[in-house]
Design a protein around this motif. Structure first.
Motif, PDB file in Angstrom:
ATOM      1  N   VAL A 129       0.835  -1.204   0.000  1.00  0.00           N
ATOM      2  CA  VAL A 129       0.000   0.000   0.000  1.00  0.00           C
ATOM      3  C   VAL A 129       0.870   1.253   0.000  1.00  0.00           C
ATOM      4  N   LYS A 130       1.968   1.221   0.750  1.00  0.00           N
ATOM      5  CA  LYS A 130       2.884   2.362   0.787  1.00  0.00           C
ATOM      6  C   LYS A 130       3.447   2.632  -0.601  1.00  0.00           C
ATOM      7  N   ARG A 131       3.837   1.568  -1.301  1.00  0.00           N
ATOM      8  CA  ARG A 131       4.361   1.735  -2.666  1.00  0.00           C
ATOM      9  C   ARG A 131       3.273   2.229  -3.614  1.00  0.00           C
ATOM     10  N   PHE A 132       2.063   1.705  -3.433  1.00  0.00           N
ATOM     11  CA  PHE A 132       0.927   2.131  -4.247  1.00  0.00           C
ATOM     12  C   PHE A 132       0.720   3.644  -4.120  1.00  0.00           C
ATOM     13  N   ILE A 133       0.777   4.150  -2.901  1.00  0.00           N
ATOM     14  CA  ILE A 133       0.590   5.583  -2.654  1.00  0.00           C
ATOM     15  C   ILE A 133       1.741   6.385  -3.245  1.00  0.00           C
ATOM     16  N   GLN A 134       2.961   5.926  -3.019  1.00  0.00           N
ATOM     17  CA  GLN A 134       4.133   6.648  -3.517  1.00  0.00           C
ATOM     18  C   GLN A 134       4.114   6.755  -5.039  1.00  0.00           C
ATOM     19  N   GLU A 135       3.830   5.645  -5.703  1.00  0.00           N
ATOM     20  CA  GLU A 135       3.825   5.674  -7.162  1.00  0.00           C
ATOM     21  C   GLU A 135       2.626   6.456  -7.694  1.00  0.00           C
ATOM     22  N   GLY A 136       1.499   6.384  -6.974  1.00  0.00           N
ATOM     23  CA  GLY A 136       0.353   7.189  -7.375  1.00  0.00           C
ATOM     24  C   GLY A 136       0.674   8.671  -7.345  1.00  0.00           C
ATOM     25  N   ARG A 137       1.410   9.100  -6.327  1.00  0.00           N
ATOM     26  CA  ARG A 137       1.804  10.507  -6.234  1.00  0.00           C
ATOM     27  C   ARG A 137       2.760  10.901  -7.356  1.00  0.00           C
ATOM     28  N   LYS A 138       3.668   9.995  -7.690  1.00  0.00           N
ATOM     29  CA  LYS A 138       4.591  10.277  -8.794  1.00  0.00           C
ATOM     30  C   LYS A 138       3.843  10.444 -10.112  1.00  0.00           C
ATOM     31  N   LEU A 139       2.867   9.573 -10.326  1.00  0.00           N
ATOM     32  CA  LEU A 139       2.087   9.659 -11.563  1.00  0.00           C
ATOM     33  C   LEU A 139       1.235  10.916 -11.588  1.00  0.00           C
ATOM     34  N   ALA A 140       0.745  11.317 -10.435  1.00  0.00           N
ATOM     35  CA  ALA A 140      -0.026  12.557 -10.364  1.00  0.00           C
ATOM     36  C   ALA A 140       0.853  13.753 -10.725  1.00  0.00           C
ATOM     37  N   GLN A 141       2.134  13.703 -10.320  1.00  0.00           N
ATOM     38  CA  GLN A 141       3.059  14.765 -10.690  1.00  0.00           C
ATOM     39  C   GLN A 141       3.264  14.807 -12.204  1.00  0.00           C
ATOM     40  N   LEU A 142       3.315  13.636 -12.836  1.00  0.00           N
ATOM     41  CA  LEU A 142       3.415  13.599 -14.294  1.00  0.00           C
ATOM     42  C   LEU A 142       2.221  14.286 -14.941  1.00  0.00           C
ATOM     43  N   SER A 143       1.070  14.110 -14.326  1.00  0.00           N
ATOM     44  CA  SER A 143      -0.161  14.660 -14.899  1.00  0.00           C
ATOM     45  C   SER A 143      -0.273  16.174 -14.754  1.00  0.00           C
ATOM     46  N   GLN A 144       0.608  16.776 -13.951  1.00  0.00           N
ATOM     47  CA  GLN A 144       0.595  18.232 -13.840  1.00  0.00           C
ATOM     48  C   GLN A 144       1.050  18.880 -15.138  1.00  0.00           C
ATOM     49  N   GLN A 145       1.874  18.171 -15.887  1.00  0.00           N
ATOM     50  CA  GLN A 145       2.255  18.574 -17.236  1.00  0.00           C
ATOM     51  C   GLN A 145       1.890  17.416 -18.154  1.00  0.00           C
ATOM     52  N   VAL A 197      -2.140   8.307 -20.053  1.00  0.00           N
ATOM     53  CA  VAL A 197      -3.389   8.515 -19.330  1.00  0.00           C
ATOM     54  C   VAL A 197      -3.158   9.484 -18.171  1.00  0.00           C
ATOM     55  N   ARG A 198      -4.147  10.330 -17.911  1.00  0.00           N
ATOM     56  CA  ARG A 198      -4.005  11.362 -16.886  1.00  0.00           C
ATOM     57  C   ARG A 198      -4.546  10.868 -15.540  1.00  0.00           C
ATOM     58  N   ILE A 199      -3.732  11.037 -14.485  1.00  0.00           N
ATOM     59  CA  ILE A 199      -4.160  10.719 -13.124  1.00  0.00           C
ATOM     60  C   ILE A 199      -4.860  11.948 -12.548  1.00  0.00           C
ATOM     61  N   THR A 200      -6.049  11.760 -11.989  1.00  0.00           N
ATOM     62  CA  THR A 200      -6.827  12.905 -11.516  1.00  0.00           C
ATOM     63  C   THR A 200      -6.972  12.982 -10.007  1.00  0.00           C
ATOM     64  N   GLU A 201      -6.872  11.836  -9.298  1.00  0.00           N
ATOM     65  CA  GLU A 201      -7.118  11.897  -7.857  1.00  0.00           C
ATOM     66  C   GLU A 201      -6.601  10.639  -7.168  1.00  0.00           C
ATOM     67  N   LEU A 202      -6.182  10.811  -5.933  1.00  0.00           N
ATOM     68  CA  LEU A 202      -5.821   9.696  -5.059  1.00  0.00           C
ATOM     69  C   LEU A 202      -6.516   9.930  -3.724  1.00  0.00           C
ATOM     70  N   PHE A 203      -7.346   8.986  -3.297  1.00  0.00           N
ATOM     71  CA  PHE A 203      -8.071   9.177  -2.044  1.00  0.00           C
ATOM     72  C   PHE A 203      -8.197   7.847  -1.306  1.00  0.00           C
ATOM     73  N   GLU A 204      -8.603   7.936  -0.054  1.00  0.00           N
ATOM     74  CA  GLU A 204      -8.847   6.761   0.775  1.00  0.00           C
ATOM     75  C   GLU A 204     -10.319   6.711   1.126  1.00  0.00           C
ATOM     76  N   ASP A 205     -10.928   5.555   0.936  1.00  0.00           N
ATOM     77  CA  ASP A 205     -12.345   5.375   1.238  1.00  0.00           C
ATOM     78  C   ASP A 205     -12.518   4.020   1.900  1.00  0.00           C
ATOM     79  N   CYS A 206     -13.060   4.026   3.113  1.00  0.00           N
ATOM     80  CA  CYS A 206     -13.262   2.786   3.871  1.00  0.00           C
ATOM     81  C   CYS A 206     -11.959   1.994   3.990  1.00  0.00           C
ATOM     82  N   TYR A 255      -7.250   2.547  -0.506  1.00  0.00           N
ATOM     83  CA  TYR A 255      -6.747   3.638  -1.336  1.00  0.00           C
ATOM     84  C   TYR A 255      -7.190   3.445  -2.783  1.00  0.00           C
ATOM     85  N   CYS A 256      -7.582   4.551  -3.397  1.00  0.00           N
ATOM     86  CA  CYS A 256      -8.108   4.527  -4.762  1.00  0.00           C
ATOM     87  C   CYS A 256      -7.361   5.548  -5.619  1.00  0.00           C
ATOM     88  N   LEU A 257      -6.880   5.091  -6.759  1.00  0.00           N
ATOM     89  CA  LEU A 257      -6.220   5.970  -7.719  1.00  0.00           C
ATOM     90  C   LEU A 257      -7.152   6.155  -8.903  1.00  0.00           C
TER      91      LEU A 257
END
Length: 330
Positions: free
Chosen positions: A59-75, A81-90, A93-95
């Motif tokens: 899960v830690k790696r999932f979050i870390q890589e999700g954040r990296k991909l979100a940074q790619l999506s800033q440009q 494919v564009r990453i739009t959100e990373l959140f936690e529900d119940c 973690y959802c990317l």
């Protein structure tokens, strides 16, 4: 637990439509953003692993890589494919990423057969440029196989999956190179955790091999362990250019040190069709000529230096998976 159709996330902001793929480590869903009335893809770790001692690290790696991909999506890159959100529900973690309409290159070739050289090279060049962008950000994709390349009606190719949700089964085009069906597209050193850009060179070259021949190449593991030959593409399909044939074989060299050392270097080996026009996946507009016999062309295994190398870096789980596949086929 796999979420069923109608399941709501973020207080109803997202509603699950269906499962696109499920595997040992991750699940991919198609969902609707209810406010925007748009389809999205949501990737999550698989909850069945919650009792596994390694689950927190995954899960830690999932979050870390999700954040990296979100940074790619800033440009944003037009072919990623564009990453739009990373959140936690119940406590899951959802990317969230854009839903890319179209058909995977894998499915396109399955339906149409081998693609014309001009069309296949155009798709691969687009993905190659996307991977150069990824590499410049200090990342390696490791999953640029035909199932993760979506082809749209206008001829645009989009890289849809970075494999961070793990083993996605081959369903609706969403699956990863770790699945036995995709061992053909992965260099053997990838299974040992290697993250060099030459992995992406091999995988994209193997994807091009598949696109122009309609056949999966011999797996790198079988080439390494059993000295099986990689058959040259021009032995399957008569008429492809010598430059394309050489580029594919060079990119699929069994040993990483003998491949082009950057994606740009490999793309330069591909034929230049910039002044020509192609039409997307028009099967009736081309004819593939196949030979009656195939002749083995071995790349990167049969020179004396490489034959003398010890095969001591093949992960055990690849050997187990190959053994299981052979037993199933008997």
């Amino acid at each position: 637990m796999v979420w069923q159709k109608g399941y709501k996330l973020q207080g109803g902001r997202y509603v699950i439509e269906k499962v696109l793929g499920e595997g040992g480590f991750g699940i991919t869903y198609q969902a609707q953003h209810t406010l925007l009335k748009q389809w999205v893809v949501i990737k999550t770790p698989n909850e069945i692993l919650k009792n596994d001692s390694e689950y927190p690290n995954y899960v830690k790696r999932f979050i870390q890589e999700g954040r990296k991909l979100a940074q790619l999506s800033q440009q944003p890159h037009p072919n990623i494919v564009r990453i739009t959100e990373l959140f936690e529900d119940c406590k899951t973690y959802c990317l969230v990423m854009d839903f890319v309409p179209g058909e995977s290159l894998f499915n396109l070739v399955q339906k149409q057969g081998a693609l014309p050289e001009l069309e296949a090279v155009e798709y691969i060049k687009q993905i190659g440029e996307a991977l150069i962008f990824v590499h410049h950000q200090g990342l390696v994709h490791r999953d640029a196989h035909p199932g993760n390349i979506m082809v749209q009606k206008n001829g645009k190719a989009v890289l849809i999956d970075f494999g961070i949700a793990g083993e996605i089964m081959p369903q609706d085009g969403y699956f990863t190179s770790h699945h036995p069906a995709n061992i053909a597209f992965a260099p053997y050193e990838q299974m040992g955790g290697n993250r060099q850009v030459t992995i992406d060179v091999y995988t994209l070259a193997a994807s091009l091999y598949y696109a122009v021949t309609g056949k999966r190449p011999e797996s790198s593991l079988d080439r390494k362990l059993y000295n099986k030959p990689l058959i040259s593409p021009n032995k399957y399909v008569v008429g492809i250019s010598d430059s394309l044939n050489r580029a594919i074989l060079k990119g699929m060299n069994l040993e990483a040190e003998y491949r082009p050392q950057s994606m740009r270097e490999w793309l330069k080996l591909l034929p230049d069709f910039s002044n020509q026009v192609y039409q997307v996946s028009q099967k009736t507009q081309h004819q593939t000529i196949r030979t009656d016999k195939t002749f083995p062309v071995i790349v990167g295994t049969n020179n004396s230096q490489q034959q003398n190398k010890k095969i001591n870096n093949i992960p055990w789980f690849w050997l187990v998976s190959r053994s299981a596949l052979k037993n199933q086929s008997m």
